[in-house]
Design an enzyme around this catalytic site. Structure first.
Site, PDB file in Angstrom:
ATOM      1  N   LEU A 196       0.827  -1.211   0.000  1.00 23.23           N
ATOM      2  CA  LEU A 196       0.000   0.000   0.000  1.00 23.23           C
ATOM      3  C   LEU A 196       0.862   1.263   0.000  1.00 23.23           C
ATOM      4  CD1 LEU A 196      -2.805   1.346   0.196  1.00 23.23           C
ATOM      5  CD2 LEU A 196      -2.605   1.199   2.688  1.00 23.23           C
ATOM      6  N   TRP A 250       8.804   0.483   1.578  1.00 19.96           N
ATOM      7  CA  TRP A 250       8.767   0.089   2.983  1.00 19.96           C
ATOM      8  C   TRP A 250       7.797  -1.074   3.202  1.00 19.96           C
ATOM      9  CZ3 TRP A 250      12.900   1.917   4.952  1.00 19.96           C
ATOM     10  CH2 TRP A 250      13.337   3.197   4.653  1.00 19.96           C
ATOM     11  N   THR A 285       7.168  -4.709   4.327  1.00 25.05           N
ATOM     12  CA  THR A 285       7.689  -5.838   5.099  1.00 25.05           C
ATOM     13  C   THR A 285       7.431  -7.149   4.362  1.00 25.05           C
ATOM     14  OG1 THR A 285       7.348  -4.674   7.189  1.00 25.05           O
ATOM     15  CG2 THR A 285       7.516  -7.071   7.291  1.00 25.05           C
ATOM     16  N   ARG A 319      -3.328  -3.034  13.201  1.00 23.60           N
ATOM     17  CA  ARG A 319      -2.991  -2.134  14.308  1.00 23.60           C
ATOM     18  C   ARG A 319      -3.330  -2.755  15.651  1.00 23.60           C
ATOM     19  NH1 ARG A 319      -5.697   2.751  10.921  1.00 23.60           N
ATOM     20  NH2 ARG A 319      -3.837   3.435   9.778  1.00 23.60           N
ATOM     21  N   GLN A 332      16.358   6.408  45.238  1.00 26.74           N
ATOM     22  CA  GLN A 332      14.987   6.895  45.079  1.00 26.74           C
ATOM     23  C   GLN A 332      14.675   7.276  43.631  1.00 26.74           C
ATOM     24  OE1 GLN A 332      14.374  10.056  47.911  1.00 26.74           O
ATOM     25  NE2 GLN A 332      14.359   8.669  49.672  1.00 26.74           N
ATOM     26  N   GLU A 349       1.762   1.959   9.793  1.00 26.53           N
ATOM     27  CA  GLU A 349       0.333   1.685   9.980  1.00 26.53           C
ATOM     28  C   GLU A 349      -0.357   2.821  10.728  1.00 26.53           C
ATOM     29  OE1 GLU A 349      -0.503  -2.379  11.113  1.00 26.53           O
ATOM     30  OE2 GLU A 349       1.363  -3.033  10.155  1.00 26.53           O
ATOM     31  N   THR A 368       0.851   7.099  11.580  1.00 25.30           N
ATOM     32  CA  THR A 368       1.700   7.853  12.496  1.00 25.30           C
ATOM     33  C   THR A 368       0.884   8.334  13.694  1.00 25.30           C
ATOM     34  OG1 THR A 368       1.224   9.970  11.414  1.00 25.30           O
ATOM     35  CG2 THR A 368       3.063   8.675  10.523  1.00 25.30           C
ATOM     36  N   PHE A 409      -7.908  16.323   8.348  1.00 27.11           N
ATOM     37  CA  PHE A 409      -6.864  15.793   7.483  1.00 27.11           C
ATOM     38  C   PHE A 409      -6.638  16.770   6.339  1.00 27.11           C
ATOM     39  CE2 PHE A 409      -8.122  11.961   9.669  1.00 27.11           C
ATOM     40  CZ  PHE A 409      -6.929  11.280   9.808  1.00 27.11           C
TER      41      PHE A 409
END
Length: 386
Positions: free
Chosen positions: A135, A166, A168, A247, A283, A364, A366, A384
């Protein structure tokens, strides 16, 4: 007496025996097949995807939340717990499973024809076939609606032209789910990677997710029969629904990375002495550990709540991904400070997790995209592109 971070609230009491069993089995396969080797994979920037896929396939971890076609039909929480254990070892290894099951397999399972499901899903569930999900493009990451990849008709065939970035699993994939714009809108295709005109190159010089195979796909007049089109995928809603599916695994997986960092930091702080006492006895160190444990437990309870829901709206998934990845990254960075100079050493997993989570924060959706999804739900206004 020391207590594990997730034992503070006895959250195990909220799990069923079956859910604990899935967690235990996944942890064992990770301990046997990932943890002893992952630091070296990360250092070399190479991972044995096919070997791992076969091991995960034996346990039913690939597409485990899907039903039929060799898939396990596990619950959402069982799937989430498996993702948490996988990412406790490495985000790249969890990404392999998420992309295989929640993106590539889910797209075919949800939108494919019966013939496509029979052709691809049993082999993918067994780990014998690897899938990827095309995608993202180099110029269209958060804005897939303006993708440049095109699909045009040529008689009964489709011709795909463009590229994806990018992606995978792309360099080792047997099938690529490719999304492209046609005259009728965004369409999906199950593309055998042996098809002439399809090529995928490994992206080198990554500083994050190095134990993961990431590629750039080129589509040079790739000719496909009409049967390659995912018939039920019409419009951008289809690939976005796949992202929502994936996600959910990130919501849980990021907790695994954070837990591993925190457990490493606690163990280190208890054994490391400075100024004549263990670091854990100061501490400021205990304050850091306490705050990180709070965020880890809140993230876990959020993930469990979402996993118990009968259905999830996209903005609910955005809440989970935004919070848990953001807090996991903060935990990883804070744990690095406790380890001092050793925190940057590959002998410890903390900075590897932090580097990986920088990618998880982006892919997936930002953080900014998820903030806008949540904002739109709160206000009714679409910001958007504003």
């Amino acid at each position: 007496m020391a207590t594990s971070p997730l034992d503070m609230l006895d959250v195990d009491d909220l799990l069923s025996d079956e859910e604990r069993d899935v967690r235990s089995v996944t942890r064992r396969v990770v301990d046997d097949h990932v943890r002893p080797y992952v630091a070296d994979w990360y250092e070399r920037g190479a991972v044995p995807v096919r070997e791992l896929a076969l091991e995960f396939g034996k346990l039913g971890l690939l597409g485990m939340h899907l039903t039929g076609y060799g898939c396990a039909g596990a619950s959402a929480v069982q799937y989430g717990l498996a993702c948490m254990e996988l990412e406790a070892a490495d985000s790249g290894v969890r990404s392999l499973v998420s992309v295989q099951g929640s993106l590539a397999m889910y797209a075919i399972w949800k939108y494919g024809s019966e013939e496509q499901k029979q052709q691809w899903l049993p082999g993918m569930a067994a780990g014998e076939l690897i899938g990827c999900f095309g995608l993202t493009e180099s110029d269209h990451g958060s804005d897939p609606a303006n993708m440049s990849t095109r699909a045009r008709r040529d008689g009964d065939d489709w011709i795909l032209t463009g590229g994806k970035m990018w992606i995978t699993n792309a360099p080792v994939a047997d099938v690529a789910v490719i999304w492209a714009r046609a005259d009728t809108g965004v369409l999906g295709f199950a593309v055998p990677t042996t098809t002439p005109g399809f090529s995928a190159r490994e992206i080198a010089n990554k500083l994050s997710l190095r134990a993961s195979s990431t590629g750039e796909i080129t589509l040079d007049e790739v000719r496909l029969p009409a049967s390659a089109q995912l018939p039920a995928a019409q419009g951008l809603k289809a690939p976005l629904s796949c992202l929502t599916e994936a996600r959910f695994g990130i919501i849980w997986g990021s907790l695994g990375a954070a837990r591993d960092c925190l457990e490493t930091a606690i163990s280190y702080a208890v054994s490391r002495e400075q100024f004549g006492r263990p670091l854990a006895g100061f501490q400021l160190t205990q304050a850091k550990l306490a705050d990180m444990t709070l965020e880890l437990q809140k993230g876990y309870l959020l993930a469990l709540h979402l996993g118990r829901r009968p259905t999830l709206r996209p903005e609910q998934v955005s809440v989970g991904k935004l919070n848990n990845v953001r807090e996991a990254l903060k935990i990883a960075r804070q744990c690095r400070t406790i380890l001092g100079a050793n925190g940057i050493s590959g002998e410890y997993p903390v900075l590897r997790h932090a580097n990986n989570l920088e990618s998880v924060l982006t892919y997936e959706g930002t953080s900014e995209v998820h903030q806008l999804v949540i904002g739109q739900r709160l206000t009714g206004l679409n910001a958007f592109g504003g």
